[in-house]
Write a protein that holds these residues in place. Structure first.
Motif, PDB file in Angstrom:
ATOM      1  N   UNK A 129      23.651 -24.910 -56.998  1.00 20.67           N
ATOM      2  CA  UNK A 129      24.033 -25.379 -55.671  1.00 20.67           C
ATOM      3  C   UNK A 129      24.042 -24.229 -54.670  1.00 20.67           C
ATOM      4  N   UNK A 130      24.724 -23.163 -55.027  1.00 11.78           N
ATOM      5  CA  UNK A 130      24.793 -21.987 -54.157  1.00 11.78           C
ATOM      6  C   UNK A 130      24.670 -20.732 -55.016  1.00 11.78           C
ATOM      7  N   UNK A 131      24.066 -19.738 -54.442  1.00 14.34           N
ATOM      8  CA  UNK A 131      23.869 -18.452 -55.117  1.00 14.34           C
ATOM      9  C   UNK A 131      24.450 -17.360 -54.234  1.00 14.34           C
ATOM     10  N   UNK A 132      25.303 -16.549 -54.814  1.00 16.95           N
ATOM     11  CA  UNK A 132      25.933 -15.441 -54.093  1.00 16.95           C
ATOM     12  C   UNK A 132      25.597 -14.145 -54.810  1.00 16.95           C
ATOM     13  N   UNK A 133      25.269 -13.143 -54.047  1.00 21.86           N
ATOM     14  CA  UNK A 133      24.949 -11.856 -54.656  1.00 21.86           C
ATOM     15  C   UNK A 133      26.010 -10.838 -54.264  1.00 21.86           C
TER      16      UNK A 133
ATOM     17  N   UNK B 158      15.965  -7.357 -32.449  1.00 16.38           N
ATOM     18  CA  UNK B 158      16.323  -8.714 -32.014  1.00 16.38           C
ATOM     19  C   UNK B 158      15.171  -9.494 -31.380  1.00 16.38           C
ATOM     20  N   UNK B 159      14.392  -8.861 -30.544  1.00 18.76           N
ATOM     21  CA  UNK B 159      13.339  -9.581 -29.824  1.00 18.76           C
ATOM     22  C   UNK B 159      12.033  -9.693 -30.612  1.00 18.76           C
ATOM     23  N   UNK B 160      12.022  -9.114 -31.810  1.00 16.42           N
ATOM     24  CA  UNK B 160      10.856  -9.250 -32.690  1.00 16.42           C
ATOM     25  C   UNK B 160      11.108 -10.238 -33.823  1.00 16.42           C
ATOM     26  N   UNK B 161      12.308 -10.192 -34.385  1.00 17.44           N
ATOM     27  CA  UNK B 161      12.649 -10.936 -35.611  1.00 17.44           C
ATOM     28  C   UNK B 161      13.623 -12.064 -35.277  1.00 17.44           C
ATOM     29  N   UNK B 162      13.322 -13.298 -35.622  1.00 17.28           N
ATOM     30  CA  UNK B 162      14.371 -14.324 -35.545  1.00 17.28           C
ATOM     31  C   UNK B 162      15.436 -14.018 -36.619  1.00 17.28           C
ATOM     32  N   UNK B 163      16.466 -13.297 -36.211  1.00 16.56           N
ATOM     33  CA  UNK B 163      17.484 -12.830 -37.162  1.00 16.56           C
ATOM     34  C   UNK B 163      18.202 -14.039 -37.772  1.00 16.56           C
ATOM     35  N   UNK B 164      18.384 -14.007 -39.065  1.00 17.42           N
ATOM     36  CA  UNK B 164      19.109 -15.063 -39.754  1.00 17.42           C
ATOM     37  C   UNK B 164      19.698 -14.538 -41.042  1.00 17.42           C
ATOM     38  N   UNK B 165      20.547 -15.337 -41.643  1.00 19.42           N
ATOM     39  CA  UNK B 165      21.122 -14.973 -42.944  1.00 19.42           C
ATOM     40  C   UNK B 165      21.475 -16.263 -43.663  1.00 19.42           C
ATOM     41  N   UNK B 166      21.634 -16.153 -44.965  1.00 18.25           N
ATOM     42  CA  UNK B 166      21.951 -17.325 -45.772  1.00 18.25           C
ATOM     43  C   UNK B 166      23.440 -17.623 -45.692  1.00 18.25           C
ATOM     44  N   UNK B 167      23.778 -18.899 -45.529  1.00 18.41           N
ATOM     45  CA  UNK B 167      25.175 -19.317 -45.488  1.00 18.41           C
ATOM     46  C   UNK B 167      25.541 -20.100 -46.733  1.00 18.41           C
ATOM     47  N   UNK B 168      26.739 -20.638 -46.722  1.00 16.16           N
ATOM     48  CA  UNK B 168      27.263 -21.359 -47.885  1.00 16.16           C
ATOM     49  C   UNK B 168      27.074 -22.854 -47.690  1.00 16.16           C
ATOM     50  N   UNK B 169      26.362 -23.506 -48.597  1.00 19.87           N
ATOM     51  CA  UNK B 169      26.106 -24.942 -48.456  1.00 19.87           C
ATOM     52  C   UNK B 169      27.289 -25.784 -48.932  1.00 19.87           C
ATOM     53  N   UNK B 170      28.013 -25.338 -49.956  1.00 15.08           N
ATOM     54  CA  UNK B 170      29.023 -26.212 -50.580  1.00 15.08           C
ATOM     55  C   UNK B 170      30.151 -26.566 -49.634  1.00 15.08           C
ATOM     56  N   UNK B 171      30.442 -25.696 -48.676  1.00 12.92           N
ATOM     57  CA  UNK B 171      31.614 -25.905 -47.831  1.00 12.92           C
ATOM     58  C   UNK B 171      31.262 -26.505 -46.464  1.00 12.92           C
ATOM     59  N   UNK B 172      30.079 -27.078 -46.354  1.00 20.55           N
ATOM     60  CA  UNK B 172      29.726 -27.803 -45.122  1.00 20.55           C
ATOM     61  C   UNK B 172      30.348 -29.196 -45.203  1.00 20.55           C
ATOM     62  N   UNK B 173      31.098 -29.538 -44.163  1.00 23.25           N
ATOM     63  CA  UNK B 173      31.831 -30.814 -44.178  1.00 23.25           C
ATOM     64  C   UNK B 173      31.458 -31.624 -42.935  1.00 23.25           C
ATOM     65  N   UNK B 174      31.586 -32.952 -43.037  1.00 27.42           N
ATOM     66  CA  UNK B 174      31.269 -33.771 -41.859  1.00 27.42           C
ATOM     67  C   UNK B 174      32.403 -33.747 -40.849  1.00 27.42           C
ATOM     68  N   UNK B 175      32.054 -34.008 -39.615  1.00 24.72           N
ATOM     69  CA  UNK B 175      33.013 -34.103 -38.516  1.00 24.72           C
ATOM     70  C   UNK B 175      34.241 -34.900 -38.938  1.00 24.72           C
ATOM     71  N   UNK B 176      35.409 -34.412 -38.536  1.00 25.44           N
ATOM     72  CA  UNK B 176      36.648 -35.113 -38.849  1.00 25.44           C
ATOM     73  C   UNK B 176      37.387 -34.559 -40.045  1.00 25.44           C
ATOM     74  N   UNK B 177      36.769 -33.633 -40.770  1.00 25.95           N
ATOM     75  CA  UNK B 177      37.415 -33.025 -41.928  1.00 25.95           C
ATOM     76  C   UNK B 177      38.270 -31.851 -41.461  1.00 25.95           C
ATOM     77  N   UNK B 178      39.562 -31.889 -41.767  1.00 29.79           N
ATOM     78  CA  UNK B 178      40.422 -30.757 -41.420  1.00 29.79           C
ATOM     79  C   UNK B 178      40.149 -29.598 -42.373  1.00 29.79           C
TER      80      UNK B 178
END
Lengths: 431, 431
Positions: A129-133, B158-178
């Protein structure tokens, strides 16, 4: 806990298991395999064979919680078994140890369930599901830091925080999968403008893989005393890294494309039970280092939370193959090069409430020890001192056609040695 | 492509849809919902109702590729529909637009399939395999950089690379979740030693969410000309951020626990078809900025690849509620604050061969425009200038009990406006 399943005198009815460097009767790792042309299913490696665990359940050779946990793995992954925790995993180990022992009653019934490993395909053992390094190899962090900051190689947070970052789960592949060299943006110091093309500084990283078993609910941290219970097993991880892409992209948010083009794992999950005899105290912190914070400190973890594992990296090149020479060993390391235990990584990961799930994968970070570097970046000192191979080839970084194999082996006087099986990958040219 | 489904004169047989701020007949977003006590299923929002798409297939109201794609979503996620690409999604839109139109033949048959939205639970619309967060809001990157480096806020890449990083999928929650305020390590500049405890600088981040439709095979990049075809829709993302934890942990590998305790998304996927009238040219790069590299440059993407969306952030606090005051609008922004288009993010993500999969989620990065900051870090200038609320309360960062709502709205003369639906989350005390 060390029990009868670890007795070095126990021999298997599978002859190739006796004295096998990786998979004697004392190991019994868990994986997902497919016999030629057949569907994926759970299995255990025993010598040069793989035992079909689903078939063993169907044949009535496994019973109770062990059989239920195997039967729950209907989707071609071990997630259900990993998530079920220690009890069914331990019951499975005890039953397999008896079933596969020399002179066991079931020997005849086992025949149809044993497949030649060479004729099976090994898959990812779990849906990740998720991979952390993590970044827990302190010698590696020091070596890499020294390339950039000779006077101050370790950042101030290193000895307080188990540094980690999220990686890419989709591109994790099992051992034996060839990977293409990535294209990407890079801007070496000697060039004024960035350019796009195949990575010129492609590297491997030697890491321990840690498989998560039972998870935690979102918002519910895992105490350090419970953290080891959330680990279902171990493996090897090659965190392939494009150093030139990494150098240009990684500020301020960390590695991204430099590492997400592929990560290779060994396909067998080595259980905590198999590794019980090889647990050692966490290496003492040098005088002056801060003590771990309370949420990271557990007496049992300090005394038994580290693993003694010999770690090797082997390189096969087109030139070595052409000359009929064997693979070249690049390093001999030790898992005691980790500054944080696997339990500390788990407790840290969950301390803010992040939910871990069965089948999640943690990488330890590259493991280097003095004289046993875990990456070419370190061996070649940033590419400045190319390595010479017996074929006459030299390597700053990896060339197309190079094949890297990671190996791990647990050795202790009075116990049967066990190994992790190969973690191998070959580099194909960029698209 | 703008077609008859966008006609502002079209009215729905669902009366609440006509003039609805978010979900008129011209929107038809896709989601996963459950009527009270029933199982999860695909649905579309229409006014104050949700239409059961699986029920519509069963009733024979949807046919062909549209019906097949809905029927393939058997597991309570839209992954199969997202992965099927534009053709069935467009067919579904056309059929729904006819089915839900005023005076349509099927009006009687629709009755049992329409559920009051207030009585339904909205779930994550897809199983999110991997989540990546970009950093494409250039004003945000500039504002945050200026807090640390006043003379040189944007890093050279910054103006050459669309900077990004990997986030955590498991803790994504739908609107309304405290969500609970995270504990973690922090070391403010004024303190000499790090400590562990509840985050003191908890923040929100206003981002666009981009849902991946069809994926790509590992090792096979996605050309910029094809990249938009891999996007299945859009939403809102609140990338909650613990600034104090982030400041201490993020060197050298990026944010980790500062952001993985929870991320909130709006539950409806707004399709590319619904947004077709609101596509605008990518804002011109200031003179002197480098041109996008070839793998990021496509004429159609430059001319039509950006989205014109009004973005709002609203804050409700315990003090406002107690005083009977309404929520306070913190900002009014615009999605044209993104330096890279969604297609550029997709092409960059895959340029090294990383495989995207249906249901993967990309965050755009925090979107700020002059006068419309997308985070409290920017509004309060790093906490130095607390915000005053009509209740007399002040805010440097979020307090327990605070509720943040993100909204997005597409507006264009001659077209019916559409909205994204709320992306709301409330902060609970730390464990």
């Amino acid at each position: 806990m060390i029990d009868a399943t670890h007795d070095a005198a126990r021999r298997s009815c599978v002859a190739s298991a006796n004295g096998h460097p990786d998979f004697p009767l004392q190991n019994l790792p868990l994986g997902i395999f497919a016999p030629q042309g057949e569907a994926k299913r759970p299995g255990t490696a025993i010598g040069d064979s793989v035992l079909d665990l689903a078939g063993a359940v169907a044949a009535g050779l496994l019973t109770g919680a062990a059989a239920e946990a195997v039967a729950a793995c209907r989707d071609g992954t071990l997630n259900a078994l990993l998530g079920a925790g220690a009890a069914p995993r331990q019951a499975l180990r005890a039953q397999l140890s008896a079933l596969l022992a020399e002179g066991a009653d079931a020997e005849a019934a086992l025949g149809p369930l044993l497949h030649e490993a060479d004729r099976c395909k090994l898959h990812l053992p779990a849906r990740i599901g998720d991979y952390t390094d993590f970044y827990a190899g302190i010698q590696h962090a020091t070596n890499v830091g020294a390339l950039f900051r000779p006077d101050n190689p370790l950042l101030p947070n290193y000895k307080h925080v188990p540094i980690g970052y999220h990686g890419r789960a989709s591109s994790i592949v099992p051992s034996g999968t060839a990977l293409r060299r990535p294209n990407g943006q890079r801007k070496p110091a000697a060039e004024t403008e960035p350019s796009f093309g195949p990575s010129r500084n492609l590297d491997y990283e030697l890491e321990l893989a840690i498989w998560i078993g039972p998870g935690n609910a979102l918002g519910e941290p895992i105490g350090i005393g419970q953290a080891a219970g959330h680990i279902a097993g171990y493996g090897l991880l090659n965190d392939w890294s494009a150093r030139d892409i990494q150098g240009w992209e990684y500020q301020p948010l960390g590695p991204f494309l430099a590492k997400n083009f592929g990560s290779t794992i060994s396909p067998w999950i080595i259980t905590p039970e198999a590794l019980a005899p090889f647990r050692v105290p966490q290496p003492a912190r040098p005088a002056g280092d801060p003590a771990p914070m309370a949420y990271l400190w557990d007496e049992d973890d300090q005394e038994n939370g580290a693993l003694a594992l010999e770690l090797e990296v082997w390189l096969m090149t087109p030139g070595l193959a052409k000359a009929g020479l064997p693979a070249h060993r690049l390093s001999l390391g030790d898992a005691r090069g980790l500054y944080w235990t696997p339990a500390q990584m788990v407790a840290h990961h969950a301390c803010g409430g992040c939910n871990l799930q069965p089948g999640d994968l943690l990488g330890s970070g590259t493991i280097s020890i003095p004289g046993g570097d875990g990456s070419l970046l370190e061996i070649s000192q940033g590419g400045r001192k190319p390595l010479e191979l017996p074929s006459g080839e030299t390597r700053r970084f990896l060339e197309d056609g190079d094949e890297v194999t990671l190996r791990a082996r647990a050795v202790r006087e009075g116990f049967a040695s066990i190994g992790f099986g190969d973690c191998t990958g070959r580099i194909l040219p960029a698209p």
